[in-house]
Motif scaffolding. Structure first.
Motif, PDB file in Angstrom:
ATOM      1  N   GLU A  82       0.849  -1.188   0.000  1.00  0.00           N
ATOM      2  CA  GLU A  82       0.000   0.000   0.000  1.00  0.00           C
ATOM      3  C   GLU A  82       0.888   1.241   0.000  1.00  0.00           C
ATOM      4  N   ARG A  83       0.359   2.302  -0.589  1.00  0.00           N
ATOM      5  CA  ARG A  83       1.070   3.579  -0.684  1.00  0.00           C
ATOM      6  C   ARG A  83       0.433   4.593   0.257  1.00  0.00           C
ATOM      7  N   ARG A  84       1.271   5.537   0.698  1.00  0.00           N
ATOM      8  CA  ARG A  84       0.721   6.706   1.381  1.00  0.00           C
ATOM      9  C   ARG A  84       1.682   7.871   1.149  1.00  0.00           C
ATOM     10  N   ARG A  85       1.117   9.046   1.079  1.00  0.00           N
ATOM     11  CA  ARG A  85       1.924  10.251   0.873  1.00  0.00           C
ATOM     12  C   ARG A  85       2.369  10.815   2.213  1.00  0.00           C
ATOM     13  N   SER A  86       3.520  11.437   2.202  1.00  0.00           N
ATOM     14  CA  SER A  86       4.041  12.074   3.400  1.00  0.00           C
ATOM     15  C   SER A  86       3.134  13.238   3.788  1.00  0.00           C
ATOM     16  N   GLU A  87       2.917  13.393   5.073  1.00  0.00           N
ATOM     17  CA  GLU A  87       2.136  14.539   5.562  1.00  0.00           C
ATOM     18  C   GLU A  87       2.932  15.828   5.405  1.00  0.00           C
ATOM     19  N   ARG A  90       4.029  16.278   0.276  1.00  0.00           N
ATOM     20  CA  ARG A  90       3.097  15.438  -0.486  1.00  0.00           C
ATOM     21  C   ARG A  90       3.743  14.787  -1.718  1.00  0.00           C
ATOM     22  N   VAL A  93       6.352   9.682  -1.515  1.00  0.00           N
ATOM     23  CA  VAL A  93       5.434   8.550  -1.403  1.00  0.00           C
ATOM     24  C   VAL A  93       6.126   7.445  -0.614  1.00  0.00           C
TER      25      VAL A  93
END
Length: 151
Positions: A82-87, A90, A93
């Motif tokens: 799964e991927r998520r972007r840095s807070e 942005r 990844v």
């Protein structure tokens, strides 16, 4: 000396071919039939934990971020990653393994553990440092040959 050179060369060439084929047969089981050897190595590079950014994973694999993106897209679609972007930024990844990805990671790790144990079990205490030194020399050659400086 020529005979020793030829024997070592033949063994190394044969080993590299066999390793790739055998690893694929050993790790791509019924549970992981939707994965390739390359997928397993991407999963290994992502590793366990909260995830790594794409650049650091690409560096580990010595591939471009673009090539890694293609591989990660496939693994996301297969539900291993799964991927998520840095807070904070942005553009950054992070990817991490899902529960399914963690199972694949441990499966691959277990294969490597069995392979290493099979080798070590054939050696005496005195022979193990010789093998380590030999393998380090081989690794040094490959890093130098590919232009990689080591990490």
């Amino acid at each position: 000396m020529e005979d020793a050179y030829r024997a070592i060369n033949d063994i190394l060439v044969g080993l590299f071919h066999e390793l790739w084929e055998l690893e694929e047969k050993a790790i791509i089981t019924e549970d992981f039939k939707d994965l390739t050897n390359n997928d397993m190595h991407v999963i290994e590079a992502i590793g366990l934990g909260e995830g790594n950014n794409m650049s650091s994973i690409a560096r580990k694999l010595n591939i471009t971020v673009g090539s890694l993106t293609t591989a990660v897209n496939s693994l996301v679609n297969k539900a291993y990653v799964e991927r998520r972007r840095s807070e904070k930024d942005r553009r950054v990844v992070y990817v991490r393994l899902t529960e399914k990805g963690v199972k694949a990671y441990h499966h691959h790790e277990d294969y490597h553990r069995q392979m290493t144990q099979a080798i070590i079990s054939k050696l005496s205490e005195d022979e193990i440092p010789v093998l380590v030194k030999t393998l380090e020399g081989l690794e040094e050659f490959f890093r130098g040959y590919s232009g990689e400086t080591g990490q």
